[in-house]
Design a protein around this motif. Structure first.
Motif, PDB file in Angstrom:
ATOM      1  N   VAL A 116      -6.751   0.761   3.799  1.00 28.73           N
ATOM      2  CA  VAL A 116      -6.857  -0.348   2.843  1.00 28.73           C
ATOM      3  C   VAL A 116      -7.299   0.156   1.483  1.00 28.73           C
ATOM      4  N   GLY A 117      -8.106   1.224   1.505  1.00 29.20           N
ATOM      5  CA  GLY A 117      -8.626   1.772   0.257  1.00 29.20           C
ATOM      6  C   GLY A 117      -7.533   2.139  -0.721  1.00 29.20           C
ATOM      7  N   GLN A 118      -6.380   2.551  -0.211  1.00 30.13           N
ATOM      8  CA  GLN A 118      -5.266   2.920  -1.086  1.00 30.13           C
ATOM      9  C   GLN A 118      -4.803   1.709  -1.893  1.00 30.13           C
ATOM     10  N   GLU A 119      -4.700   0.563  -1.208  1.00 34.57           N
ATOM     11  CA  GLU A 119      -4.277  -0.635  -1.921  1.00 34.57           C
ATOM     12  C   GLU A 119      -5.349  -1.062  -2.917  1.00 34.57           C
ATOM     13  N   GLU A 120      -6.603  -0.992  -2.483  1.00 36.54           N
ATOM     14  CA  GLU A 120      -7.689  -1.410  -3.375  1.00 36.54           C
ATOM     15  C   GLU A 120      -7.748  -0.519  -4.608  1.00 36.54           C
ATOM     16  N   ALA A 121      -7.557   0.782  -4.394  1.00 35.78           N
ATOM     17  CA  ALA A 121      -7.572   1.694  -5.534  1.00 35.78           C
ATOM     18  C   ALA A 121      -6.469   1.309  -6.517  1.00 35.78           C
ATOM     19  N   GLY A 122      -5.294   0.968  -5.987  1.00 33.14           N
ATOM     20  CA  GLY A 122      -4.190   0.542  -6.833  1.00 33.14           C
ATOM     21  C   GLY A 122      -4.516  -0.734  -7.586  1.00 33.14           C
ATOM     22  N   LEU A 123      -5.088  -1.698  -6.866  1.00 38.61           N
ATOM     23  CA  LEU A 123      -5.432  -2.979  -7.494  1.00 38.61           C
ATOM     24  C   LEU A 123      -6.405  -2.780  -8.644  1.00 38.61           C
ATOM     25  N   VAL A 124      -7.434  -1.975  -8.379  1.00 33.07           N
ATOM     26  CA  VAL A 124      -8.452  -1.758  -9.397  1.00 33.07           C
ATOM     27  C   VAL A 124      -7.844  -1.098 -10.630  1.00 33.07           C
ATOM     28  N   LEU A 125      -6.769  -0.310 -10.421  1.00 29.01           N
ATOM     29  CA  LEU A 125      -6.115   0.351 -11.552  1.00 29.01           C
ATOM     30  C   LEU A 125      -5.090  -0.561 -12.222  1.00 29.01           C
ATOM     31  N   GLY A 126      -5.113  -1.830 -11.867  1.00 30.30           N
ATOM     32  CA  GLY A 126      -4.255  -2.794 -12.555  1.00 30.30           C
ATOM     33  C   GLY A 126      -2.800  -2.722 -12.128  1.00 30.30           C
ATOM     34  N   MET A 127      -2.528  -2.175 -10.931  1.00 25.08           N
ATOM     35  CA  MET A 127      -1.141  -2.130 -10.472  1.00 25.08           C
ATOM     36  C   MET A 127      -0.797  -3.438  -9.756  1.00 25.08           C
ATOM     37  N   THR A 128       0.487  -3.792  -9.803  1.00 22.25           N
ATOM     38  CA  THR A 128       0.915  -4.989  -9.077  1.00 22.25           C
ATOM     39  C   THR A 128       1.118  -4.613  -7.608  1.00 22.25           C
ATOM     40  N   LYS A 129       1.174  -5.639  -6.761  1.00 18.72           N
ATOM     41  CA  LYS A 129       1.360  -5.387  -5.319  1.00 18.72           C
ATOM     42  C   LYS A 129       2.647  -4.611  -5.078  1.00 18.72           C
ATOM     43  N   ARG A 130       3.680  -4.954  -5.840  1.00 21.19           N
ATOM     44  CA  ARG A 130       4.963  -4.291  -5.679  1.00 21.19           C
ATOM     45  C   ARG A 130       4.856  -2.803  -6.058  1.00 21.19           C
ATOM     46  N   GLN A 131       4.202  -2.546  -7.175  1.00 26.65           N
ATOM     47  CA  GLN A 131       4.007  -1.146  -7.587  1.00 26.65           C
ATOM     48  C   GLN A 131       3.208  -0.385  -6.543  1.00 26.65           C
ATOM     49  N   ILE A 132       2.189  -1.040  -6.009  1.00 23.74           N
ATOM     50  CA  ILE A 132       1.364  -0.362  -5.007  1.00 23.74           C
ATOM     51  C   ILE A 132       2.215  -0.020  -3.796  1.00 23.74           C
ATOM     52  N   PHE A 133       3.059  -0.982  -3.373  1.00 23.04           N
ATOM     53  CA  PHE A 133       3.872  -0.702  -2.185  1.00 23.04           C
ATOM     54  C   PHE A 133       4.820   0.466  -2.434  1.00 23.04           C
ATOM     55  N   PHE A 134       5.550   0.415  -3.546  1.00 22.77           N
ATOM     56  CA  PHE A 134       6.572   1.437  -3.752  1.00 22.77           C
ATOM     57  C   PHE A 134       6.002   2.783  -4.200  1.00 22.77           C
ATOM     58  N   LYS A 135       4.937   2.749  -4.989  1.00 22.08           N
ATOM     59  CA  LYS A 135       4.433   4.006  -5.545  1.00 22.08           C
ATOM     60  C   LYS A 135       3.345   4.639  -4.691  1.00 22.08           C
ATOM     61  N   VAL A 136       2.664   3.840  -3.906  1.00 22.47           N
ATOM     62  CA  VAL A 136       1.525   4.386  -3.169  1.00 22.47           C
ATOM     63  C   VAL A 136       1.743   4.326  -1.651  1.00 22.47           C
ATOM     64  N   THR A 137       1.975   3.133  -1.142  1.00 28.12           N
ATOM     65  CA  THR A 137       1.995   2.942   0.311  1.00 28.12           C
ATOM     66  C   THR A 137       3.232   3.539   0.965  1.00 28.12           C
ATOM     67  N   LEU A 138       4.400   3.320   0.346  1.00 25.32           N
ATOM     68  CA  LEU A 138       5.672   3.603   1.023  1.00 25.32           C
ATOM     69  C   LEU A 138       5.770   5.048   1.532  1.00 25.32           C
ATOM     70  N   LEU A 139       5.496   6.006   0.656  1.00 25.56           N
ATOM     71  CA  LEU A 139       5.678   7.399   1.067  1.00 25.56           C
ATOM     72  C   LEU A 139       4.682   7.791   2.165  1.00 25.56           C
ATOM     73  N   GLN A 140       3.477   7.264   2.060  1.00 26.74           N
ATOM     74  CA  GLN A 140       2.483   7.549   3.097  1.00 26.74           C
ATOM     75  C   GLN A 140       2.911   6.952   4.429  1.00 26.74           C
ATOM     76  N   MET A 141       3.557   5.771   4.333  1.00 30.64           N
ATOM     77  CA  MET A 141       4.029   5.121   5.542  1.00 30.64           C
ATOM     78  C   MET A 141       5.173   5.924   6.153  1.00 30.64           C
ATOM     79  N   ILE A 142       6.099   6.378   5.323  1.00 27.62           N
ATOM     80  CA  ILE A 142       7.233   7.158   5.830  1.00 27.62           C
ATOM     81  C   ILE A 142       6.725   8.404   6.543  1.00 27.62           C
ATOM     82  N   LYS A 143       5.753   9.056   5.923  1.00 29.12           N
ATOM     83  CA  LYS A 143       5.191  10.256   6.546  1.00 29.12           C
ATOM     84  C   LYS A 143       4.638   9.941   7.936  1.00 29.12           C
ATOM     85  N   ARG A 144       3.968   8.797   8.036  1.00 27.66           N
ATOM     86  CA  ARG A 144       3.391   8.417   9.318  1.00 27.66           C
ATOM     87  C   ARG A 144       4.430   8.083  10.375  1.00 27.66           C
TER      88      ARG A 144
END
Lengths: 261, 161
Positions: free
Chosen positions: B56-84
């Motif tokens: 969850v911290g990854q999303e929170e870090a994104g939010l705090v940096l003013g990113m939108t949910k969509r940006q967080i998903f595509f720029k942060v979460t997606l690649l980590q999810m693919i790796k998993r």
């Protein structure tokens, strides 16, 4: 004028009240450290300021602008919250760097995404991106990480990670930088290097709120200390006041281990 | 297997509307639909687990940096999810290849069917185990290639942790 005013913040989870009527204010350039035992609501307070939690009641004002007012629904719109968050930077206890990006990319990412919203982004793209890169690099140099810019987070030590995280938060030039126990996940040696960086920021008059268990640090770096206990601000004042002449029995008790040692 | 049978026979036997038809194309369609439905379930479960596995911290870090949910998903979460999800996905994909042999239950001429046809002598050879043996080789090669490709993908994603 106060850069941050917090009035009567309350927050409950389920049936437990975590924050019970918190009010304080902060001047520009001031460093406030918040101390208190675990579970006293320090972290929740920071999370409320960063809109990761929504307070049940209360008002948050920054630079005179009302960011949150529980009686005024227009201040709670989801679309506005994102911009309001930019008043604050937050450094987490466990860093939360993005593992797939290098240190430099971590620092640049948010700024690059924000730049896309500028009206002249298309026309000045290369110029803007170069500026962002330059700024990120100088931040990392300031953090003493000039050799580490192209390393991935898993190749960095905890202390280096935390310094990248600080640079990442600073990149957006927040009005107020919040630290949530920035050194709790680090060993004493690494703690030192992170505290040194925070101290430098304090010397440059960065407005900061620091939640910490490092009492000596809290006393040295802050011009204002808040002692929280069980969701209340029990006592606040200058470091000398709190650490040397605490007026509350609970504060004395909490600090007794520190002052003895 | 039950799903294959139901999907193939149900429209005809119960609804009196044999939408698949009786020929090879119809059987192939029915088999495809069955496998797609079945594996879509397994895969979506893997995806869900992969997304939830990103802290969850990854999303929170994104939010705090003013990113939108969509940006967080595509720029942060997606690649980590693919790796998993690459390792469990590899397993499922390989299982899928092997599971295609189930399609013979609705008389689709899949690879083992073809091998058996040779054994039965309908093509002029008979009594030998070798045709079946070569189907095994086919599965081995096919899955071998997949294993190598998916292994490369996994390796490519190992630059971060």
């Amino acid at each position: 004028m106060a850069i941050l005013e917090v009035e009567h913040i309350r927050k409950s989870f389920e049936h437990t009240e975590i924050l019970k009527d918190i009010s304080f204010s902060l001047e520009k350039g001031q460093v406030v450290s918040i101390i208190g035992s675990s579970g006293s609501g320090k972290t929740t307070l920071l999370r409320c300021l960063n809109f990761l939690e929504r307070p049940d009641t209360g008002i948050i004002r920054a630079n005179g602008e009302t960011l949150f007012d529980s009686d005024n629904p227009t201040t709670q719109q989801e679309s506005e919250i994102r911009k309001k968050r930019l008043h604050f930077g937050l450094v987490f206890q466990s860093f939360h760097l993005f593992p797939q990006y290098t240190a430099l990319e971590n620092v640049m990412l948010a700024k690059q995404l924000l730049a896309k919203e500028q009206p002249d982004y298309r026309a000045r793209k290369t110029e803007i991106l170069a500026e962002i890169k330059e700024q990120a690099e100088s931040l990392l140099i300031q953090m003493g990480l000039s050799q580490r810019m192209n390393n991935y987070p898993h190749q960095l030590s905890g202390g280096q990670c935390q310094r990248v995280a600080i640079a990442r938060a600073l990149a957006l030039q927040p009005d107020i930088l919040c630290f949530d126990e920035p050194t709790s996940a680090l060993d004493p040696e690494l703690t030192g290097e992170v505290l040194k960086v925070i101290r430098e920021l304090a010397d440059q008059n960065t407005t900061m709120i620091i939640v910490t268990h490092e009492m000596a640090f809290a006393r040295d770096v802050a011009n204002h200390v808040i002692f929280m206990d069980d969701g209340h601000i029990l006592e606040q004042g200058t470091p000398t006041q709190i650490f040397e002449h605490p007026s509350e029995e609970r504060t004395r008790q909490f600090l007794s281990r520190f002052t003895q040692g | 297997m039950i799903q294959l049978l139901i999907i193939y026979y149900f429209p005809g036997l119960v609804l009196h509307n044999p939408i698949w038809g009786g020929d090879e194309t119809g059987r192939f369609l029915a088999a495809s639909v069955s496998f797609i439905l079945n594996y879509a379930c397994y895969f979506s479960e893997i995806y869900r687990g992969g997304i939830q596995g990103v802290p969850v911290g990854q999303e929170e870090a994104g939010l705090v940096l003013g990113m939108t949910k969509r940006q967080i998903f595509f720029k942060v979460t997606l690649l980590q999810m693919i790796k998993r999800i690459v390792p469990p996905m590899s397993n499922e994909i390989i299982t899928l290849v092997k599971d295609t042999s189930l399609a013979r239950i609705i008389a689709l001429q899949e690879i083992i069917w073809a091998g058996q046809a040779f054994m039965k002598g309908s093509q002029g050879i008979s009594g030998a185990i070798w045709p079946l043996f070569f189907t095994a080789i086919y599965y081995l090669i096919f899955n071998g290639i997949l294993t190598v490709l998916l292994g490369q993908l996994e390796k490519k994603l190992s630059y971060f942790e």
